[in-house]
Design a protein around this motif. Structure first.
Motif, PDB file in Angstrom:
ATOM      1  N   ALA A  24       8.358   4.430  -8.271  1.00 51.22           N
ATOM      2  CA  ALA A  24       6.932   4.726  -8.381  1.00 51.22           C
ATOM      3  C   ALA A  24       6.409   4.495  -9.791  1.00 51.22           C
ATOM      4  O   ALA A  24       5.251   4.129  -9.969  1.00 51.22           O
ATOM      5  CB  ALA A  24       6.657   6.158  -7.940  1.00 51.22           C
ATOM      6  N   GLN A  25       7.252   4.676 -10.807  1.00 48.97           N
ATOM      7  CA  GLN A  25       6.803   4.464 -12.179  1.00 48.97           C
ATOM      8  C   GLN A  25       6.394   3.006 -12.387  1.00 48.97           C
ATOM      9  O   GLN A  25       5.491   2.715 -13.157  1.00 48.97           O
ATOM     10  CB  GLN A  25       7.905   4.822 -13.197  1.00 48.97           C
ATOM     11  N   GLN A  26       7.061   2.075 -11.712  1.00 48.81           N
ATOM     12  CA  GLN A  26       6.764   0.655 -11.888  1.00 48.81           C
ATOM     13  C   GLN A  26       5.629   0.182 -10.989  1.00 48.81           C
ATOM     14  O   GLN A  26       4.931  -0.760 -11.324  1.00 48.81           O
ATOM     15  CB  GLN A  26       8.014  -0.177 -11.602  1.00 48.81           C
ATOM     16  N   THR A  27       5.444   0.814  -9.828  1.00 49.43           N
ATOM     17  CA  THR A  27       4.495   0.299  -8.848  1.00 49.43           C
ATOM     18  C   THR A  27       3.247   1.140  -8.690  1.00 49.43           C
ATOM     19  O   THR A  27       2.253   0.659  -8.162  1.00 49.43           O
ATOM     20  CB  THR A  27       5.155   0.196  -7.459  1.00 49.43           C
ATOM     21  N   GLY A  28       3.290   2.404  -9.099  1.00 50.27           N
ATOM     22  CA  GLY A  28       2.169   3.311  -8.892  1.00 50.27           C
ATOM     23  C   GLY A  28       2.128   3.890  -7.491  1.00 50.27           C
ATOM     24  O   GLY A  28       1.214   4.639  -7.156  1.00 50.27           O
ATOM     25  N   VAL A  29       3.088   3.554  -6.649  1.00 54.78           N
ATOM     26  CA  VAL A  29       3.159   4.062  -5.278  1.00 54.78           C
ATOM     27  C   VAL A  29       4.535   4.678  -5.064  1.00 54.78           C
ATOM     28  O   VAL A  29       5.550   4.013  -5.252  1.00 54.78           O
ATOM     29  CB  VAL A  29       2.918   2.944  -4.238  1.00 54.78           C
ATOM     30  N   MET A  30       4.545   5.950  -4.680  1.00 51.45           N
ATOM     31  CA  MET A  30       5.808   6.614  -4.372  1.00 51.45           C
ATOM     32  C   MET A  30       6.186   6.268  -2.931  1.00 51.45           C
ATOM     33  O   MET A  30       5.353   6.360  -2.026  1.00 51.45           O
ATOM     34  CB  MET A  30       5.645   8.136  -4.499  1.00 51.45           C
ATOM     35  N   VAL A  31       7.421   5.836  -2.725  1.00 52.12           N
ATOM     36  CA  VAL A  31       7.904   5.497  -1.385  1.00 52.12           C
ATOM     37  C   VAL A  31       9.107   6.382  -1.096  1.00 52.12           C
ATOM     38  O   VAL A  31      10.086   6.360  -1.846  1.00 52.12           O
ATOM     39  CB  VAL A  31       8.295   4.008  -1.282  1.00 52.12           C
ATOM     40  N   VAL A  32       9.003   7.174  -0.015  1.00 49.02           N
ATOM     41  CA  VAL A  32      10.078   8.095   0.346  1.00 49.02           C
ATOM     42  C   VAL A  32      10.390   7.977   1.834  1.00 49.02           C
ATOM     43  O   VAL A  32       9.566   7.527   2.621  1.00 49.02           O
ATOM     44  CB  VAL A  32       9.726   9.568   0.000  1.00 49.02           C
ATOM     45  N   THR A  33      11.584   8.375   2.190  1.00 47.12           N
ATOM     46  CA  THR A  33      11.980   8.351   3.603  1.00 47.12           C
ATOM     47  C   THR A  33      11.738   9.692   4.278  1.00 47.12           C
ATOM     48  O   THR A  33      11.975   9.826   5.473  1.00 47.12           O
ATOM     49  CB  THR A  33      13.472   7.975   3.742  1.00 47.12           C
ATOM     50  N   THR A  34      11.247  10.658   3.536  1.00 43.89           N
ATOM     51  CA  THR A  34      11.006  12.000   4.071  1.00 43.89           C
ATOM     52  C   THR A  34       9.583  12.138   4.608  1.00 43.89           C
ATOM     53  O   THR A  34       8.721  11.290   4.364  1.00 43.89           O
ATOM     54  CB  THR A  34      11.243  13.057   2.974  1.00 43.89           C
ATOM     55  N   ASN A  35       9.329  13.244   5.318  1.00 43.22           N
ATOM     56  CA  ASN A  35       8.004  13.510   5.888  1.00 43.22           C
ATOM     57  C   ASN A  35       7.038  14.086   4.863  1.00 43.22           C
ATOM     58  O   ASN A  35       5.830  14.101   5.096  1.00 43.22           O
ATOM     59  CB  ASN A  35       8.109  14.489   7.055  1.00 43.22           C
ATOM     60  N   ASP A  36       7.564  14.630   3.780  1.00 47.19           N
ATOM     61  CA  ASP A  36       6.729  15.221   2.749  1.00 47.19           C
ATOM     62  C   ASP A  36       7.433  15.091   1.407  1.00 47.19           C
ATOM     63  O   ASP A  36       8.574  14.639   1.340  1.00 47.19           O
ATOM     64  CB  ASP A  36       6.404  16.679   3.062  1.00 47.19           C
ATOM     65  N   VAL A  37       6.718  15.503   0.349  1.00 47.73           N
ATOM     66  CA  VAL A  37       7.258  15.430  -1.002  1.00 47.73           C
ATOM     67  C   VAL A  37       7.075  16.806  -1.635  1.00 47.73           C
ATOM     68  O   VAL A  37       5.940  17.287  -1.742  1.00 47.73           O
ATOM     69  CB  VAL A  37       6.531  14.355  -1.836  1.00 47.73           C
ATOM     70  N   PRO A  38       8.159  17.455  -2.028  1.00 51.75           N
ATOM     71  CA  PRO A  38       8.033  18.775  -2.655  1.00 51.75           C
ATOM     72  C   PRO A  38       7.088  18.737  -3.856  1.00 51.75           C
ATOM     73  O   PRO A  38       7.147  17.821  -4.681  1.00 51.75           O
ATOM     74  CB  PRO A  38       9.470  19.104  -3.093  1.00 51.75           C
ATOM     75  N   GLY A  39       6.202  19.718  -3.929  1.00 55.30           N
ATOM     76  CA  GLY A  39       5.253  19.797  -5.034  1.00 55.30           C
ATOM     77  C   GLY A  39       3.965  19.032  -4.794  1.00 55.30           C
ATOM     78  O   GLY A  39       3.071  19.037  -5.637  1.00 55.30           O
ATOM     79  N   PHE A  40       3.858  18.352  -3.657  1.00 49.53           N
ATOM     80  CA  PHE A  40       2.655  17.590  -3.327  1.00 49.53           C
ATOM     81  C   PHE A  40       2.210  17.929  -1.914  1.00 49.53           C
ATOM     82  O   PHE A  40       2.998  18.353  -1.088  1.00 49.53           O
ATOM     83  CB  PHE A  40       2.922  16.081  -3.408  1.00 49.53           C
ATOM     84  N   ARG A  41       0.932  17.720  -1.677  1.00 51.00           N
ATOM     85  CA  ARG A  41       0.416  17.850  -0.314  1.00 51.00           C
ATOM     86  C   ARG A  41      -0.336  16.576   0.047  1.00 51.00           C
ATOM     87  O   ARG A  41      -0.856  15.873  -0.832  1.00 51.00           O
ATOM     88  CB  ARG A  41      -0.462  19.081  -0.159  1.00 51.00           C
ATOM     89  N   VAL A  42      -0.365  16.285   1.344  1.00 49.75           N
ATOM     90  CA  VAL A  42      -1.070  15.099   1.829  1.00 49.75           C
ATOM     91  C   VAL A  42      -2.558  15.433   1.905  1.00 49.75           C
ATOM     92  O   VAL A  42      -2.961  16.328   2.633  1.00 49.75           O
ATOM     93  CB  VAL A  42      -0.532  14.659   3.209  1.00 49.75           C
TER      94      VAL A  42
END
Length: 136
Positions: A24-42
Motif C-alpha cells: 500500500a505504501q507504493q500504490t496508495g491502495v491497501m489490498v488484503v485477503t481478509t473481510n476487514d482491516v483492524p483499526g479501520f472501518r468501511v
C-alpha cells in the motif's frame, strides 16, 4: 506490453523469494485477503474490481518443464513467470480500484485457469472499498 520483471529477492537463508507484489505504501491502495482491516472501518463499498492477464505458453519452457518434471525439482522459470503474471494482475486490480475511488480492496483472491490450451489466465479480484480509521 510486457509485464514488469519481478525483482529478484533473496531471503535471509539465501533462497529466492518470489512472494508478494507492491504494498500500500507504493500504490496508495491497501489490498488484503481478509473481510476487514483492524483499526479501520468501511465507509463505502464500491464493488467488485478485477485485474486480468493472459500469458501464452512458450514452447521452450514447456519442453524444459517436461524434462524437469521427470527428474524432480522446482521449475524456476515457470515460477518466475507466474510471479510476474500475478503481479501484473494485481497492478491492474489496483489501477481499477484507484480509478473507481477506492483506497482498499478487501477479500482479494487469485483465480488461475487454462485459456483455450494456448495460455494461462490469471485474475486477481476483490471488493473495492473506502476505508477510514475507526473512531476510538
Amino acid at each position: 506490453m510486457r509485464a514488469p520483471r519481478a525483482a529478484r529477492r533473496v531471503n535471509a537463508m539465501g533462497i529466492d523469494d518470489y512472494g508478494g507484489g507492491p504494498g500500500a505504501q507504493q500504490t496508495g491502495v491497501m489490498v488484503v485477503t481478509t473481510n476487514d482491516v483492524p483499526g479501520f472501518r468501511v465507509e463505502q463499498v464500491i464493488g467488485e474490481v478485477f485485474g486480468l492477464t493472459v500469458r501464452s505458453r512458450h514452447l521452450g519452457s514447456q519442453i524444459g518443464a517436461g524434462l524437469k518434471s521427470m527428474i524432480g525439482g522446482e521449475l524456476k522459470g515457470l515460477t518466475k513467470t507466474l510471479v510476474q503474471t500475478r503481479n501484473q494482475a494485481m497492478e491492474r486490480l489496483i489501477e481499477q480500484a484507484k480509478a473507481r475511488g477506492a483506497n482498499a480492496v478487501l477479500m482479494m483472491r487469485f483465480d488461475v485457469t487454462d485459456a483455450a490450451d494456448v495460455g494461462t489466465e490469471v485474475c486477481a479480484y476483490g471488493t473495492a472499498v473506502v476505508l477510514v480509521p475507526a473512531s476510538g
